[in-house]
Design an enzyme around this catalytic site. Structure first.
Site, PDB file in Angstrom:
ATOM      1  N   HIS A  75      -2.407  -0.283 -10.841  1.00 36.97           N
ATOM      2  CA  HIS A  75      -3.270   0.214  -9.773  1.00 36.97           C
ATOM      3  C   HIS A  75      -4.548  -0.603  -9.760  1.00 36.97           C
ATOM      4  CE1 HIS A  75      -5.555   3.031  -7.264  1.00 36.97           C
ATOM      5  NE2 HIS A  75      -4.395   3.550  -6.938  1.00 36.97           N
TER       6      HIS A  75
ATOM      7  N   HIS B 268       0.828  -1.213   0.000  1.00 32.01           N
ATOM      8  CA  HIS B 268       0.000   0.000   0.000  1.00 32.01           C
ATOM      9  C   HIS B 268       0.854   1.251   0.000  1.00 32.01           C
ATOM     10  CE1 HIS B 268      -3.113   2.826   0.552  1.00 32.01           C
ATOM     11  NE2 HIS B 268      -3.356   2.679   1.831  1.00 32.01           N
TER      12      HIS B 268
ATOM     13  N   ASP C 163       2.910   6.952  -6.972  1.00 33.35           N
ATOM     14  CA  ASP C 163       4.190   6.719  -6.311  1.00 33.35           C
ATOM     15  C   ASP C 163       5.368   6.879  -7.261  1.00 33.35           C
ATOM     16  OD1 ASP C 163       3.120   5.925  -3.728  1.00 33.35           O
ATOM     17  OD2 ASP C 163       2.405   4.136  -4.741  1.00 33.35           O
TER      18      ASP C 163
END
Length: 378
Positions: free
Chosen positions: A264, A224, A315
């Site tokens: 994702h 996560h 990210d």
């Protein structure tokens, strides 16, 4: 009641929310009706917190009052700070240290015992938690390095104050604006794993500190919250190798390694937050005369799109953005928590307004009808 098994609760609707919407096919993210692109480029993090918690953007007077109320809560009790120092001396994981410190803050919160259904008390606690997390994280990072904590300032924004407490000097406008934008981008994202942890805890009518502590523990997991750190460590490996980025990725894939920052559970196209942070990473690199981190990233992005059909998530570009701001790699995930606390608190407060204890079922697959044997027969 259906017996359909949905591993990871994928696709299962468990509640309704007014807070954020994700369109995974179009690559859109909105907070309470506002596109993330508009908020990232025009709104401060304080405005976004207000929007998430109160349902509308504040006017100038309300924003000033809200900001002042946040600033007033930045200081951390000495006992908490002492514990943070002990954790730093023990070389504790930054996320674990943050989890412990946030939990401890409840002992000094005047609203600690207020009912979970008291929304105003919940938001007062939310202000304290959100305001103190940057102070805790900056203090931990400095004390771990053998430096004294830096007291928060009242004349700096939430973002700028954190960078000041972290480095001991006031950031320039570009760095402060970039970090503020990053906080806005990470503030909320639907029912992700950590938010669902916060909501699950809130559904028991537990206190807000418990909800946020649960969320931090969930975000600590590498599936996560740790991807941005993994991305930067990957980029540094590329830089240290004798291969170009594409050659490095090809070899990594041959070795069975996972390329961090791609794919994702919700987005089927490029994460809109990655687009915004990619632009900022490029700008920082060009301004500093070190564009290589952005160039590595774009080459890897193109290769993964062509060869694997995968697009980057938030990210992927937050890593090089933070690195070019001089932020230590291992506090990228705690910074994620620092931002996402706004969303966790908003969801916890929203859910209990129409509360239903979250209690899923599991399909039993073990044995049945066993006979209990005496101890000497086992």
């Amino acid at each position: 009641m259906t017996d359909e098994l949905r591993k990871g609760l994928e696709g299962v609707l468990v509640a309704e929310s007014d807070l954020s919407k994700i369109d995974g096919d179009e690559g859109r993210l909105i907070y309470r009706g506002y596109a993330i692109e508009d908020l990232a480029r025009h709104a401060s993090y304080e405005e976004v917190i207000y929007l998430l918690w109160h349902g509308e953007l504040p006017d100038a007077d309300r924003l000033d009052a809200f900001t002042d109320s946040m600033v007033a809560e930045r200081s951390v009790d000495e006992d908490v700070l002492e514990t943070v120092g002990q954790l730093a001396a023990a070389d504790e994981n930054p996320m674990a240290a943050l989890r412990t410190a946030v939990s401890m803050c409840s002992a000094y919160d005047p609203d600690a015992d207020a009912p979970a259904t008291d929304r105003e008390a919940t938001l007062r606690k939310g202000r304290r938690i959100t305001a103190k997390i940057p102070t805790i994280l900056a203090a931990f990072t400095r004390m771990r390095d053998g430096d004294d904590p830096v007291e928060p300032r009242e004349d700096l924004s939430h973002a700028a104050n954190f960078l000041y407490m972290l480095n001991g000097e006031e950031p320039d406008d570009v760095l402060a604006e970039t970090f503020d934008m990053a906080l806005v981008l990470h503030a909320d994202h639907g029912f992700n794993a950590s938010t669902f942890s916060a909501i699950t805890t809130a559904s028991t009518l537990s206190d807000l500190h418990s909800s946020v502590t649960s969320a931090i523990g969930t975000l600590k997991g590498p599936l996560h919250g740790g991807a941005n750190q993994d991305v930067m460590e990957m980029l540094k490996e590329v830089d240290d190798s004798d291969r170009d980025p594409i050659g490095w990725v090809e070899k990594a894939l041959e070795d069975g390694r996972r390329i961090s920052g791609f794919g994702h559970r919700v987005y089927n196209v490029k994460d809109p937050r990655a687009k915004i942070l990619g632009e900022r990473s490029q700008e920082l690199g060009e301004a500093a005369g070190t564009p290589k981190w952005y160039e590595y990233s774009t080459k890897i992005e193109q290769f993964m799109a062509d060869e694997k059909g995968l697009a980057p998530n938030v990210d992927f570009y937050s890593a090089s953005t933070y690195y070019q701001m001089g932020i230590p790699i291992d506090i990228y995930t705690p910074i994620f928590a620092m931002s996402r606390s706004a969303g966790w608190i908003a969801h916890a407060a929203e859910y209990v307004e129409d509360n239903r204890l979250i209690r899923p079922r599991a399909r039993y697959t073990g044995p049945e009808d066993l006979t209990y044997p005496d101890l000497d027969e086992r």
